[in-house]
Enzyme design. Sequence first.
Site, mmCIF file in Angstrom:
data_model
loop_
_atom_site.group_PDB
_atom_site.id
_atom_site.type_symbol
_atom_site.label_atom_id
_atom_site.label_comp_id
_atom_site.label_asym_id
_atom_site.label_seq_id
_atom_site.Cartn_x
_atom_site.Cartn_y
_atom_site.Cartn_z
ATOM 1 N N CYS A 77 0.832 -1.209 0.000
ATOM 2 C CA CYS A 77 0.000 0.000 0.000
ATOM 3 C C CYS A 77 0.873 1.267 0.000
ATOM 4 C CB CYS A 77 -1.010 -0.047 1.153
ATOM 5 S SG CYS A 77 -2.354 1.157 0.977
ATOM 6 N N HIS A 175 -3.741 -5.046 -0.123
ATOM 7 C CA HIS A 175 -3.259 -5.581 1.154
ATOM 8 C C HIS A 175 -3.332 -7.109 1.132
ATOM 9 C CE1 HIS A 175 -2.968 -1.883 3.579
ATOM 10 N NE2 HIS A 175 -3.895 -1.436 2.745
ATOM 11 N N GLU A 177 -2.332 -9.127 3.311
ATOM 12 C CA GLU A 177 -2.658 -9.603 4.667
ATOM 13 C C GLU A 177 -4.144 -9.510 4.983
ATOM 14 O OE1 GLU A 177 -2.250 -5.175 5.359
ATOM 15 O OE2 GLU A 177 -1.409 -6.651 3.960
#
Length: 193
Positions: A77, A175, A177
């Site tokens: 990001c 993202h 994650e």
Amino acid sequence: MKIVIINYGAGNIQSIKFAIQRLGYEAILSDDAVAIKTADKVIFPGVGEASSAMKKLKISGLDRLIPTLKQPVLGICLGMQLMCNYCEEGNTQGLGIFDCDVVKFNNSVKVPQIGWNQIENLKSDLFKGIKEKEYMYLVHSFYVPLNNEAIAITDYGIKYASALQKDNFYGTQFHPEKSSKAGEQILKNFLAL
């Protein structure tokens, strides 16, 4: 394997740390130059505003260290955006790793882009086992236009580079994650590089 998440006060580092743990590894949060230099893999996260994040990197000297790293580095990001030459947000000079600029979405789309969108035109070992048009989670108001270092593309009114690679440096606008199983696979692929 020694995995370091760069801790410079601009990231959702806990969710990255937990995602790495789910893959069976431990990650260290650090802003220590020696710890970062000696890591096998480095993750450079970022959530927030570009100019204030860059100020934090300069205070700690990380702005000079990060471009010299030789091991695989993954910017996520804002981390990816700070690895570019320049970001329109806060008129910010970046680290100059990726030879491209970061610009603001125009008024024809809802800003920020928040939620799930597809990645396509995948061109890297980072995407092993990821199918074309897989959905990833994004939250951003600024983007990187298409360029030679793009390894994934997303369409949000315009097509833009949602992932970049140059040498040992990788960046994802999305993202991993927070992107379910597919995002976990991308992190796994990064750790296997």
